[in-house]
Design a protein around this motif. Structure first.
Motif, PDB file in Angstrom:
ATOM      1  N   MET A   1       0.822  -1.213   0.000  1.00 20.43           N
ATOM      2  CA  MET A   1       0.000   0.000   0.000  1.00 20.43           C
ATOM      3  C   MET A   1       0.856   1.263   0.000  1.00 20.43           C
ATOM      4  O   MET A   1       0.538   2.229  -0.700  1.00 20.43           O
ATOM      5  N   LEU A   2       1.933   1.249   0.754  1.00 21.40           N
ATOM      6  CA  LEU A   2       2.821   2.411   0.779  1.00 21.40           C
ATOM      7  C   LEU A   2       3.440   2.650  -0.592  1.00 21.40           C
ATOM      8  O   LEU A   2       3.548   3.790  -1.040  1.00 21.40           O
ATOM      9  N   ALA A   3       3.839   1.575  -1.262  1.00 24.16           N
ATOM     10  CA  ALA A   3       4.390   1.714  -2.614  1.00 24.16           C
ATOM     11  C   ALA A   3       3.333   2.257  -3.564  1.00 24.16           C
ATOM     12  O   ALA A   3       3.614   3.144  -4.376  1.00 24.16           O
ATOM     13  N   ALA A   4       2.114   1.738  -3.464  1.00 23.02           N
ATOM     14  CA  ALA A   4       1.034   2.192  -4.338  1.00 23.02           C
ATOM     15  C   ALA A   4       0.745   3.670  -4.145  1.00 23.02           C
ATOM     16  O   ALA A   4       0.433   4.382  -5.105  1.00 23.02           O
ATOM     17  N   LEU A   5       0.871   4.130  -2.915  1.00 19.95           N
ATOM     18  CA  LEU A   5       0.607   5.534  -2.605  1.00 19.95           C
ATOM     19  C   LEU A   5       1.823   6.429  -2.821  1.00 19.95           C
ATOM     20  O   LEU A   5       1.733   7.646  -2.683  1.00 19.95           O
ATOM     21  N   GLY A   6       2.972   5.819  -3.133  1.00 18.72           N
ATOM     22  CA  GLY A   6       4.187   6.602  -3.341  1.00 18.72           C
ATOM     23  C   GLY A   6       4.772   7.159  -2.061  1.00 18.72           C
ATOM     24  O   GLY A   6       5.491   8.158  -2.088  1.00 18.72           O
TER      25      GLY A   6
ATOM     26  N   GLU B   1       7.971   6.152   4.320  1.00 23.74           N
ATOM     27  CA  GLU B   1       7.365   5.134   5.175  1.00 23.74           C
ATOM     28  C   GLU B   1       7.662   3.729   4.644  1.00 23.74           C
ATOM     29  O   GLU B   1       7.829   2.792   5.414  1.00 23.74           O
ATOM     30  N   PHE B   2       7.729   3.581   3.309  1.00 26.54           N
ATOM     31  CA  PHE B   2       8.098   2.293   2.715  1.00 26.54           C
ATOM     32  C   PHE B   2       9.475   1.883   3.236  1.00 26.54           C
ATOM     33  O   PHE B   2       9.694   0.726   3.621  1.00 26.54           O
ATOM     34  N   LYS B   3      10.401   2.837   3.275  1.00 25.76           N
ATOM     35  CA  LYS B   3      11.753   2.547   3.749  1.00 25.76           C
ATOM     36  C   LYS B   3      11.726   2.092   5.210  1.00 25.76           C
ATOM     37  O   LYS B   3      12.380   1.110   5.572  1.00 25.76           O
ATOM     38  N   LEU B   4      10.995   2.793   6.039  1.00 22.60           N
ATOM     39  CA  LEU B   4      10.874   2.428   7.452  1.00 22.60           C
ATOM     40  C   LEU B   4      10.348   1.005   7.592  1.00 22.60           C
ATOM     41  O   LEU B   4      10.900   0.182   8.322  1.00 22.60           O
ATOM     42  N   HIS B   5       9.271   0.696   6.873  1.00 20.89           N
ATOM     43  CA  HIS B   5       8.648  -0.627   6.993  1.00 20.89           C
ATOM     44  C   HIS B   5       9.474  -1.719   6.314  1.00 20.89           C
ATOM     45  O   HIS B   5       9.464  -2.863   6.768  1.00 20.89           O
ATOM     46  N   ALA B   6      10.186  -1.389   5.254  1.00 21.49           N
ATOM     47  CA  ALA B   6      11.065  -2.381   4.616  1.00 21.49           C
ATOM     48  C   ALA B   6      12.183  -2.775   5.580  1.00 21.49           C
ATOM     49  O   ALA B   6      12.497  -3.959   5.727  1.00 21.49           O
ATOM     50  N   ALA B   7      12.776  -1.780   6.234  1.00 22.40           N
ATOM     51  CA  ALA B   7      13.844  -2.065   7.194  1.00 22.40           C
ATOM     52  C   ALA B   7      13.317  -2.871   8.382  1.00 22.40           C
ATOM     53  O   ALA B   7      14.027  -3.718   8.927  1.00 22.40           O
ATOM     54  N   ALA B   8      12.080  -2.636   8.766  1.00 23.48           N
ATOM     55  CA  ALA B   8      11.480  -3.329   9.909  1.00 23.48           C
ATOM     56  C   ALA B   8      10.892  -4.687   9.545  1.00 23.48           C
ATOM     57  O   ALA B   8      10.642  -5.501  10.432  1.00 23.48           O
TER      58      ALA B   8
ATOM     59  N   VAL C   1      14.422   1.906  -3.094  1.00 27.14           N
ATOM     60  CA  VAL C   1      14.385   2.066  -1.644  1.00 27.14           C
ATOM     61  C   VAL C   1      14.852   0.781  -0.968  1.00 27.14           C
ATOM     62  O   VAL C   1      15.646   0.818  -0.013  1.00 27.14           O
ATOM     63  N   LEU C   2      14.390  -0.352  -1.456  1.00 24.98           N
ATOM     64  CA  LEU C   2      14.793  -1.628  -0.878  1.00 24.98           C
ATOM     65  C   LEU C   2      16.306  -1.836  -1.017  1.00 24.98           C
ATOM     66  O   LEU C   2      16.971  -2.286  -0.079  1.00 24.98           O
TER      67      LEU C   2
END
Length: 127
Positions: free
Chosen positions: A67-72, A76-83, A116-117
């Protein structure tokens, strides 16, 4: 009492997924409005994560990333990818998620998520 238990579960899950350092840094902000805002986010967003039910923490992490990727929302994508490893997501699952993102959200979203990943991994995170 049930609402207090739900909030405690949301706080604990947020801390277990995002890590102590991140949560403590957010809580250290002296602005009372921002502290109230963090509490709101914990209650609403992490309250959903803590509801239990048919979705695991791993499933919820993958959904949030998509969802974060879809919303651009790449910050936050980075935060959640790291977590995501703390939520039970494997590096192979993240790699596969990029294909889902590109197919359903478009190549630009998939490429942004991939970049980002790669940055998260370059910083030494297990993602």
């Amino acid at each position: 009492m049930e609402q207090e238990d739900s909030l405690a579960a949301a706080r604990a899950l947020r801390r277990s997924v995002l890590g102590d350092a991140y949560v403590d840094a957010q809580a250290a902000d002296p602005n009372p409005t921002l502290a109230e805002f963090q509490e709101y986010l914990t209650t609403t967003a992490w309250g959903v994560w803590a509801r239990g039910g048919a979705l695991s923490t791993r499933d919820r992490s993958l959904l949030v990333l998509a969802m974060l990727a879809a919303l651009g929302r790449m910050e936050e994508f980075k935060l959640h990818a790291a977590a995501s490893p703390r939520a039970g997501v494997t590096p192979d699952e993240l790699d596969e998620l990029l294909f889902q993102i590109a197919a359903y959200c478009g190549a630009p979203a998939g490429l942004s998520a991939k970049r980002v990943l790669q940055a998260v991994r370059a910083e030494g995170h297990e993602a």
